[in-house]
Design an enzyme around this catalytic site. Sequence first.
Site, PDB file in Angstrom:
ATOM      1  N   LEU A 221       0.822  -1.218   0.000  1.00 16.14           N
ATOM      2  CA  LEU A 221       0.000   0.000   0.000  1.00 16.14           C
ATOM      3  C   LEU A 221       0.854   1.265   0.000  1.00 16.14           C
ATOM      4  CD1 LEU A 221      -2.715  -1.097   2.611  1.00 16.14           C
ATOM      5  CD2 LEU A 221      -2.732  -1.387   0.117  1.00 16.14           C
TER       6      LEU A 221
ATOM      7  N   HIS B 198      -3.304   4.226  -2.480  1.00 17.02           N
ATOM      8  CA  HIS B 198      -4.294   3.374  -1.795  1.00 17.02           C
ATOM      9  C   HIS B 198      -4.871   4.120  -0.583  1.00 17.02           C
ATOM     10  CE1 HIS B 198      -1.502   0.213  -3.523  1.00 17.02           C
ATOM     11  NE2 HIS B 198      -2.664  -0.152  -4.024  1.00 17.02           N
TER      12      HIS B 198
ATOM     13  N   LYS C 124      -5.783   5.770 -12.274  1.00 19.71           N
ATOM     14  CA  LYS C 124      -4.536   5.431 -12.962  1.00 19.71           C
ATOM     15  C   LYS C 124      -4.728   4.185 -13.823  1.00 19.71           C
ATOM     16  CE  LYS C 124      -0.534   4.004 -11.096  1.00 19.71           C
ATOM     17  NZ  LYS C 124      -0.055   2.962 -12.057  1.00 19.71           N
TER      18      LYS C 124
ATOM     19  N   GLN D 148      -9.113  -0.560 -16.410  1.00 20.06           N
ATOM     20  CA  GLN D 148      -9.645  -1.427 -15.346  1.00 20.06           C
ATOM     21  C   GLN D 148     -10.901  -0.788 -14.738  1.00 20.06           C
ATOM     22  OE1 GLN D 148      -7.241  -3.472 -12.167  1.00 20.06           O
ATOM     23  NE2 GLN D 148      -7.932  -1.783 -10.879  1.00 20.06           N
TER      24      GLN D 148
ATOM     25  N   VAL E   8      -2.781   9.797  -7.472  1.00 20.75           N
ATOM     26  CA  VAL E   8      -1.923  10.474  -6.483  1.00 20.75           C
ATOM     27  C   VAL E   8      -0.484  10.408  -6.989  1.00 20.75           C
ATOM     28  CG1 VAL E   8      -1.148  10.491  -4.074  1.00 20.75           C
ATOM     29  CG2 VAL E   8      -3.508   9.849  -4.623  1.00 20.75           C
TER      30      VAL E   8
ATOM     31  N   LEU F 276       1.992   7.425  -8.268  1.00 22.54           N
ATOM     32  CA  LEU F 276       2.316   6.359  -7.315  1.00 22.54           C
ATOM     33  C   LEU F 276       1.886   5.000  -7.874  1.00 22.54           C
ATOM     34  CD1 LEU F 276       1.470   7.878  -3.839  1.00 22.54           C
ATOM     35  CD2 LEU F 276       3.589   7.896  -5.107  1.00 22.54           C
TER      36      LEU F 276
ATOM     37  N   SER G  72       2.685   0.556  -6.937  1.00 25.27           N
ATOM     38  CA  SER G  72       3.439  -0.426  -6.131  1.00 25.27           C
ATOM     39  C   SER G  72       4.686  -0.874  -6.886  1.00 25.27           C
ATOM     40  CB  SER G  72       2.568  -1.643  -5.825  1.00 25.27           C
ATOM     41  OG  SER G  72       1.404  -1.226  -5.162  1.00 25.27           O
TER      42      SER G  72
HETATM   43  O1  PAF Z   1      -5.882  -2.546  -9.077  1.00 25.96           O
HETATM   44  C1  PAF Z   1      -5.549  -3.563  -8.407  1.00 25.96           C
HETATM   45  O2  PAF Z   1      -4.793  -3.489  -7.422  1.00 25.96           O
HETATM   46  C2  PAF Z   1      -6.087  -4.931  -8.824  1.00 25.96           C
HETATM   47  O3  PAF Z   1      -6.197  -5.035 -10.195  1.00 25.96           O
HETATM   48  C3  PAF Z   1      -7.413  -5.276  -8.123  1.00 25.96           C
HETATM   49  C4  PAF Z   1      -8.523  -4.348  -8.544  1.00 25.96           C
HETATM   50  C5  PAF Z   1      -7.244  -5.237  -6.620  1.00 25.96           C
HETATM   51  C6  PAF Z   1      -7.838  -6.707  -8.529  1.00 25.96           C
HETATM   52  O4  PAF Z   1      -6.887  -7.639  -8.160  1.00 25.96           O
END
Ligand code: PAF
Length: 272
Positions: free
Chosen positions: A30, A34, A145, A149, A172, A180, A182
């Site tokens: 995170l 997040h 971002k 999705q 962000v 940002l 991961s």
């Molecule tokens: O965006 C993400 O971190 C992932 O694609 C999600 C939505 C948690 C699904 O695994």
Amino acid sequence: MKILTTIEELRDIRKKINSSIGFVPTMGALHDGHISLIKKAREENKIVIVSIFVNPTQFLPGEDLDAYPRKDEADKKICNMCKVDYLFMPQISSMYTENEIKVKAPNTSYVLEGFSRPGHFDGVLQIVLKLFGLVLPTNAYFGKKDAQQLSLITQMVKDFFLPINIIPCEIVRETDGLALSSRNVYLNKKQREDALLISKSLYAAATLIAKEQRDVEIIKDKIYDIMQKLEVEYVAIVDREFNEVSKIDLNNTIILIVARFGNTRLLDNIWL
Ligand code: PAF
């Protein structure tokens, strides 16, 4: 904050909740992006549930599933600090069975990320649908971002008549402009410096547009010019349905960039 690791625990808790639930699904590691989603969920709901699950079905063979950063202890602390009520951290074996029914992203999504990572969105939709079925949230929070999705999850909720509000949240950035992610932890010093050219080129595009430039080719030229030393995978200027456009529409355009730094793919975008 209570940590739930089994589906049974989550189901038991869920049965007892009669108030609004804000849900933030994540793959962990995170960061402030997040945290901004969790804060918004905290402001807008009585109960906040976060999930951490590195979902294998959305990684293609050869992608970074094994290397994906896992920071469970730090993540628990962050969720606790953000006053999350329940943190759901299931095992892979409890989320999937063999020969199960699959969700299939529409053919129209096989552009941009869908083209570069065929099958990725099937995995994303599959796990998000499962998580929605368990959490049954009122509101679910996703960052802009991951623009495609976000769009596909919004469509899935509509197509499957799920009574869930999808809340898009702003990107962000670090103070120097890097969006940002991961995956930023994979960057070495030089790559981290070079990666700034992505947001720099998006800002330059926004400046051109603010000066009334509407021609997509001219804007793309500017972006490619700024990013000339990068390994650019794509620059796309699209409408909200992800169709390429030739003129900028101030209410309906997204500019997306993906560039590679060694094995790391970074994406960024701005929404007009
Ligand atoms: O965006 C993400 O971190 C992932 O694609 C999600 C939505 C948690 C699904 O695994």
